[in-house]
Scaffold this motif. Structure first.
Motif, PDB file in Angstrom:
ATOM      1  N   PRO A 202      62.491  34.801  59.349  1.00 29.02           N
ATOM      2  CA  PRO A 202      61.971  34.569  60.804  1.00 29.02           C
ATOM      3  C   PRO A 202      61.229  35.974  61.177  1.00 29.02           C
ATOM      4  N   GLU A 203      61.440  37.151  61.062  1.00 25.27           N
ATOM      5  CA  GLU A 203      60.784  38.268  61.322  1.00 25.27           C
ATOM      6  C   GLU A 203      59.476  38.803  60.355  1.00 25.27           C
ATOM      7  N   VAL A 204      58.841  38.065  59.767  1.00 21.44           N
ATOM      8  CA  VAL A 204      57.959  38.628  58.911  1.00 21.44           C
ATOM      9  C   VAL A 204      56.568  39.101  59.874  1.00 21.44           C
ATOM     10  N   ASP A 205      55.989  39.975  59.371  1.00 20.85           N
ATOM     11  CA  ASP A 205      55.033  40.434  60.472  1.00 20.85           C
ATOM     12  C   ASP A 205      53.814  39.778  60.213  1.00 20.85           C
ATOM     13  N   ASP A 206      52.700  39.844  60.750  1.00 25.04           N
ATOM     14  CA  ASP A 206      51.558  38.975  60.929  1.00 25.04           C
ATOM     15  C   ASP A 206      50.877  38.914  59.748  1.00 25.04           C
ATOM     16  N   LYS A 207      50.751  40.317  59.147  1.00 26.43           N
ATOM     17  CA  LYS A 207      49.892  40.475  57.841  1.00 26.43           C
ATOM     18  C   LYS A 207      50.746  39.544  56.755  1.00 26.43           C
ATOM     19  N   GLY A 208      51.981  39.593  56.777  1.00 23.03           N
ATOM     20  CA  GLY A 208      52.751  38.762  55.787  1.00 23.03           C
ATOM     21  C   GLY A 208      52.566  37.176  55.844  1.00 23.03           C
ATOM     22  N   ARG A 209      52.455  36.703  57.289  1.00 29.45           N
ATOM     23  CA  ARG A 209      52.204  35.469  57.470  1.00 29.45           C
ATOM     24  C   ARG A 209      50.822  35.035  57.092  1.00 29.45           C
ATOM     25  N   GLU A 210      49.938  35.985  57.410  1.00 32.52           N
ATOM     26  CA  GLU A 210      48.388  35.700  56.919  1.00 32.52           C
ATOM     27  C   GLU A 210      48.337  35.421  55.553  1.00 32.52           C
ATOM     28  N   LEU A 211      48.784  36.245  54.684  1.00 35.43           N
ATOM     29  CA  LEU A 211      48.914  36.219  53.331  1.00 35.43           C
ATOM     30  C   LEU A 211      49.370  34.892  52.812  1.00 35.43           C
ATOM     31  N   VAL A 212      50.468  34.484  53.367  1.00 36.55           N
ATOM     32  CA  VAL A 212      51.196  33.156  52.754  1.00 36.55           C
ATOM     33  C   VAL A 212      50.370  31.941  53.210  1.00 36.55           C
ATOM     34  N   ARG A 213      49.743  32.158  54.382  1.00 35.30           N
ATOM     35  CA  ARG A 213      48.953  31.003  54.823  1.00 35.30           C
ATOM     36  C   ARG A 213      47.591  30.769  54.107  1.00 35.30           C
ATOM     37  N   LEU A 214      47.201  31.968  53.901  1.00 32.43           N
ATOM     38  CA  LEU A 214      45.883  31.888  53.069  1.00 32.43           C
ATOM     39  C   LEU A 214      46.267  31.477  51.443  1.00 32.43           C
ATOM     40  N   THR A 215      47.372  31.952  50.978  1.00 33.49           N
ATOM     41  CA  THR A 215      47.581  31.611  49.671  1.00 33.49           C
ATOM     42  C   THR A 215      47.809  30.232  49.446  1.00 33.49           C
ATOM     43  N   PHE A 286      48.299  19.130  34.868  1.00 34.23           N
ATOM     44  CA  PHE A 286      48.379  20.580  34.758  1.00 34.23           C
ATOM     45  C   PHE A 286      48.889  21.122  36.197  1.00 34.23           C
ATOM     46  N   THR A 287      49.250  22.289  36.257  1.00 38.51           N
ATOM     47  CA  THR A 287      49.694  23.001  37.357  1.00 38.51           C
ATOM     48  C   THR A 287      48.610  24.046  37.999  1.00 38.51           C
ATOM     49  N   ILE A 288      48.362  24.124  39.216  1.00 38.53           N
ATOM     50  CA  ILE A 288      47.473  25.165  39.617  1.00 38.53           C
ATOM     51  C   ILE A 288      48.778  26.169  40.518  1.00 38.53           C
ATOM     52  N   GLU A 289      48.556  27.467  40.355  1.00 42.30           N
ATOM     53  CA  GLU A 289      49.594  28.314  40.931  1.00 42.30           C
ATOM     54  C   GLU A 289      49.103  29.553  41.123  1.00 42.30           C
ATOM     55  N   PRO A 290      48.143  29.663  42.131  1.00 42.42           N
ATOM     56  CA  PRO A 290      47.520  31.175  42.327  1.00 42.42           C
ATOM     57  C   PRO A 290      48.512  32.112  42.676  1.00 42.42           C
ATOM     58  N   ALA A 315      51.805  46.083  47.208  1.00 38.65           N
ATOM     59  CA  ALA A 315      51.512  45.025  48.520  1.00 38.65           C
ATOM     60  C   ALA A 315      52.148  43.781  48.203  1.00 38.65           C
ATOM     61  N   ARG A 316      52.467  43.262  49.099  1.00 44.73           N
ATOM     62  CA  ARG A 316      53.110  41.842  49.107  1.00 44.73           C
ATOM     63  C   ARG A 316      52.176  40.843  48.249  1.00 44.73           C
ATOM     64  N   SER A 317      53.116  39.831  47.337  1.00 45.48           N
ATOM     65  CA  SER A 317      52.425  38.926  46.859  1.00 45.48           C
ATOM     66  C   SER A 317      52.695  37.599  47.273  1.00 45.48           C
ATOM     67  N   ALA A 318      52.119  36.461  47.241  1.00 48.59           N
ATOM     68  CA  ALA A 318      52.440  34.842  47.527  1.00 48.59           C
ATOM     69  C   ALA A 318      51.932  34.107  46.605  1.00 48.59           C
ATOM     70  N   GLN A 319      52.750  33.159  46.447  1.00 48.92           N
ATOM     71  CA  GLN A 319      52.273  32.094  45.367  1.00 48.92           C
ATOM     72  C   GLN A 319      52.760  30.638  45.758  1.00 48.92           C
ATOM     73  N   PHE A 320      51.738  29.716  45.724  1.00 50.57           N
ATOM     74  CA  PHE A 320      52.129  28.369  45.657  1.00 50.57           C
ATOM     75  C   PHE A 320      51.663  27.364  44.532  1.00 50.57           C
ATOM     76  N   GLU A 321      52.411  26.556  44.368  1.00 49.95           N
ATOM     77  CA  GLU A 321      52.312  25.702  43.057  1.00 49.95           C
ATOM     78  C   GLU A 321      52.247  24.417  43.301  1.00 49.95           C
ATOM     79  N   HIS A 322      51.440  23.616  42.647  1.00 47.15           N
ATOM     80  CA  HIS A 322      51.369  22.069  42.785  1.00 47.15           C
ATOM     81  C   HIS A 322      51.135  21.503  41.480  1.00 47.15           C
ATOM     82  N   GLN A 323      51.804  20.503  40.827  1.00 47.96           N
ATOM     83  CA  GLN A 323      51.289  19.943  39.785  1.00 47.96           C
ATOM     84  C   GLN A 323      50.509  18.623  39.999  1.00 47.96           C
ATOM     85  N   VAL A 324      49.402  18.451  39.145  1.00 53.18           N
ATOM     86  CA  VAL A 324      48.382  17.628  39.624  1.00 53.18           C
ATOM     87  C   VAL A 324      48.020  16.720  38.271  1.00 53.18           C
ATOM     88  N   LEU A 325      47.756  15.319  38.790  1.00 55.43           N
ATOM     89  CA  LEU A 325      47.260  14.422  37.529  1.00 55.43           C
ATOM     90  C   LEU A 325      45.803  13.804  37.785  1.00 55.43           C
TER      91      LEU A 325
END
Length: 338
Positions: A202-215, A286-290, A315-325
């Protein structure tokens, strides 16, 4: 799980880690001001012993890469299991039982990730998230695929703040300003379902929220670049164009991968501009997971636990992953959460 887990076998330090005492509590240093306000996890936070694995009933089939004595012997005595990640990838036959099975397991993975995400709160430990995921996976008569893969001791990975990938769940309570990636894979009815997401406390700063949103946005743009006949390299090109525009880095030590009966197989999905050959065809799964980082310096260092990789820049790192067909006329996201 990403390709680095499969290719980093020579770096496992099984003898050293197998018999030492209790896990360490994580240690911290303040974040570089340019990246925001959060705690940096460093290599001294690495666990000093692999914990005993959570039990899995014999009624649930194990993948072939899990040592037969994984649950009964100390880690340094585990049987060696060879994993051929470079063998040609198996394409899913559309309209077959194979397609139905891979869709099912991917859907189960998405369900589990959604339920685990609801538990991400300050004070909860990543070990508690692991135990919850383990229980949810077993309830679906599935096996937690990371557990025992090249001796990995947990059912999920949890990567906090500046950890890029493969963080081992431990007893460190999550803090209100943390971000944490939860990466999980299920094995069910002979097929794998693989997905991950980065969750905000809940208390993540704006820069962290932006990183997660953009990822997450970068992943969605990459998925939109997928359809039959398009080069696999278009995925990396799309992500790099987006990250450069937004001042982020792309970690190049990890990649997406083909998946199905095997956990990791070709094609390897490169998340930055590249000249890899090959075009997408119907039935490719396959997966895409930047993994994106604040700032352009995106390299990471492997910790002594043999798995965790954290950013050299802190620096912080964020990642999202989906499996696609890949379908006959487009792409289906198999791990879309409801």
């Amino acid at each position: 799980m990403t390709l680095a887990a499969a290719r980093g076998l020579a770096r496992r330090r099984l003898g050293k880690l197998g018999a030492l005492g209790a896990q360490r509590q994580r240690s911290y240093t303040p974040a570089p001001p340019i990246f925001g306000a959060y705690d940096v996890l460093d290599a001294s936070s690495a666990i000093t012993a692999y914990p005993d694995p959570l039990d899995v009933p014999d009624s649930i089939p194990r993948p072939s890469y899990v040592p037969a004595n994984f649950f009964t012997a100390p880690i340094w005595e585990h049987e060696a299991v060879e994993v051929d990640i470079e063998a040609p990838g198996e394409r899913i036959q559309l309209g077959s039982r194979s397609e139905a099975r891979v869709r099912k397991v991917a859907s189960l993975a998405a369900e589990v990730l959604s339920e685990v995400g609801k538990l991400v709160k300050p004070g909860v430990t990543t070990a508690q998230l692991d135990a919850a995921a383990h229980k949810l996976i077993l309830e679906r008569k599935a096996y937690p695929a990371p557990l025992g893969y090249q001796h990995y001791p947990k059912s999920i990975t949890t990567s906090v703040n500046n950890v890029i990938a493969h963080g081992i769940p431990d007893d460190r309570p999550l803090r209100p300003d943390d971000i944490v990636n939860v990466d999980l894979t299920l094995f069910h009815d002979g097929y794998h379902g693989d997905t991950s997401a980065t969750f905000l406390l809940p208390e993540v700063d704006d820069k962290g929220r932006e990183l997660v949103r953009l990822t997450e946005e970068a992943l969605e743009l990459a998925i939109a670049a997928c359809k039959p006949g398009r080069p696999y390299s278009d995925i990396g090109k799309t992500i790099e164009e987006f990250t450069k525009k937004n001042g982020l880095g792309i970690n190049n030590q990890f990649s997406g991968h083909g998946i199905g009966r095997r956990f990791h197989q070709p094609p390897w999905i490169i998340h930055y501009r590249n000249s890899e050959h090959g075009c997408m065809q119907p039935g490719d799964c396959f997966t895409i997971e930047p993994a994106l980082t604040q700032g352009y310096r995106s390299r990471g260092t492997l910790w002594e636990d043999g798995w965790t990789v954290s950013t050299d820049s802190q620096a912080r790192s964020a990642q999202f992953e989906h499996q696609v067909l890949i379908t006959g006329d487009g792409v289906d996201v198999l791990t879309r959460r409801g």
